[in-house]
Design a protein around this motif. Structure first.
Motif, PDB file in Angstrom:
ATOM      1  N   SER A   5       0.828  -1.208   0.000  1.00  0.00           N
ATOM      2  CA  SER A   5       0.000   0.000   0.000  1.00  0.00           C
ATOM      3  C   SER A   5       0.863   1.258   0.000  1.00  0.00           C
ATOM      4  O   SER A   5       0.565   2.216  -0.706  1.00  0.00           O
ATOM      5  CB  SER A   5      -0.974  -0.005   1.179  1.00  0.00           C
ATOM      6  OG  SER A   5      -0.296  -0.008   2.405  1.00  0.00           O
ATOM      7  N   ARG A  35      -9.377   0.197  -0.282  1.00  0.00           N
ATOM      8  CA  ARG A  35      -8.968  -0.665   0.834  1.00  0.00           C
ATOM      9  C   ARG A  35      -7.510  -1.080   0.696  1.00  0.00           C
ATOM     10  O   ARG A  35      -6.786  -1.166   1.687  1.00  0.00           O
ATOM     11  CB  ARG A  35      -9.883  -1.876   0.917  1.00  0.00           C
ATOM     12  CG  ARG A  35     -11.282  -1.484   1.366  1.00  0.00           C
ATOM     13  CD  ARG A  35     -12.192  -2.642   1.753  1.00  0.00           C
ATOM     14  NE  ARG A  35     -11.763  -3.955   1.388  1.00  0.00           N
ATOM     15  CZ  ARG A  35     -12.429  -4.776   0.580  1.00  0.00           C
ATOM     16  NH1 ARG A  35     -13.573  -4.406   0.055  1.00  0.00           N
ATOM     17  NH2 ARG A  35     -11.967  -5.973   0.314  1.00  0.00           N
ATOM     18  N   SER A  38      -5.323   1.890   1.741  1.00  0.00           N
ATOM     19  CA  SER A  38      -5.394   2.177   3.171  1.00  0.00           C
ATOM     20  C   SER A  38      -4.757   1.070   4.008  1.00  0.00           C
ATOM     21  O   SER A  38      -4.627   1.207   5.221  1.00  0.00           O
ATOM     22  CB  SER A  38      -6.848   2.371   3.606  1.00  0.00           C
ATOM     23  OG  SER A  38      -7.541   1.146   3.535  1.00  0.00           O
ATOM     24  N   GLU A  40      -6.024  -1.918   4.400  1.00  0.00           N
ATOM     25  CA  GLU A  40      -7.059  -2.809   4.938  1.00  0.00           C
ATOM     26  C   GLU A  40      -7.189  -4.101   4.132  1.00  0.00           C
ATOM     27  O   GLU A  40      -7.777  -5.064   4.608  1.00  0.00           O
ATOM     28  CB  GLU A  40      -8.428  -2.112   4.921  1.00  0.00           C
ATOM     29  CG  GLU A  40      -8.530  -0.908   5.808  1.00  0.00           C
ATOM     30  CD  GLU A  40      -9.858  -0.197   5.614  1.00  0.00           C
ATOM     31  OE1 GLU A  40     -10.826  -0.829   5.155  1.00  0.00           O
ATOM     32  OE2 GLU A  40      -9.914   1.005   5.912  1.00  0.00           O
ATOM     33  N   PHE A  41      -6.672  -4.114   2.931  1.00  0.00           N
ATOM     34  CA  PHE A  41      -6.880  -5.234   2.014  1.00  0.00           C
ATOM     35  C   PHE A  41      -5.552  -5.587   1.372  1.00  0.00           C
ATOM     36  O   PHE A  41      -4.914  -4.746   0.756  1.00  0.00           O
ATOM     37  CB  PHE A  41      -7.889  -4.811   0.938  1.00  0.00           C
ATOM     38  CG  PHE A  41      -8.118  -5.823  -0.142  1.00  0.00           C
ATOM     39  CD1 PHE A  41      -8.854  -6.958   0.098  1.00  0.00           C
ATOM     40  CD2 PHE A  41      -7.604  -5.627  -1.414  1.00  0.00           C
ATOM     41  CE1 PHE A  41      -9.083  -7.881  -0.904  1.00  0.00           C
ATOM     42  CE2 PHE A  41      -7.825  -6.546  -2.426  1.00  0.00           C
ATOM     43  CZ  PHE A  41      -8.569  -7.678  -2.162  1.00  0.00           C
TER      44      PHE A  41
END
Length: 147
Positions: A5, A35, A38, A40-41
């Motif tokens: 990310s 996501r 960020s 999150e994924f």
């Protein structure tokens, strides 16, 4: 935040791409891109990862950094699980114009903005109290070619 990310955000900023641009060019939903950026994924299919890499088709260096970042995330998972073989793995990206010289190990002098210098000073102060931050910074520097 994951290496993937962080690297993807940096490369998107360099190319002035927003989440919608990346989603349109890759065919991945904007919500998954959000996501991913960020942190999150991170569980992404190989097909989606290849589509994401193709957004940067004109920049092989960016593609290499994104591939290496995904590998670094996998390596962190292995280290966290105390997989002994993980300590034998080194991930790096070749410099775009690596030249063999006697001064190859020397770090060139660079003028940074005042804000960047402040950010590095703050990070240096955080490392003694946050070993995870230090490991992440060192890992990212190695990913980017630090010897």
């Amino acid at each position: 935040m994951s290496f993937l990310s962080t690297t993807l955000q940096r490369r998107a900023e360099i190319r002035r791409l927003n989440q919608t641009d990346i989603a349109k060019q890759s065919g991945i939903s904007r919500s998954n891109i959000s996501r991913l950026l960020s942190g999150e994924f991170s569980d992404m299919s190989d097909d989606n990862f290849a589509a994401l890499l193709n957004v940067f088709v004109t920049d092989p260096q960016a593609q290499a950094e994104i591939i290496a970042a995904r590998c670094e995330d996998t390596l962190e998972v292995a280290r966290a699980a105390r997989i002994r073989g993980a300590e034998l793995v080194k991930i790096s990206v070749k410099a775009p114009e690596a030249k063999a010289t006697d001064d190859a190990a020397a770090i060139p002098a660079v003028q940074l903005s005042r804000e960047t210098e402040r950010a590095f000073a703050w990070l240096r102060n955080q490392c003694p109290t946050n070993p995870d931050l230090e490991r992440h910074l060192v890992g990212y520097a190695k990913l980017m070619g630090m010897q």
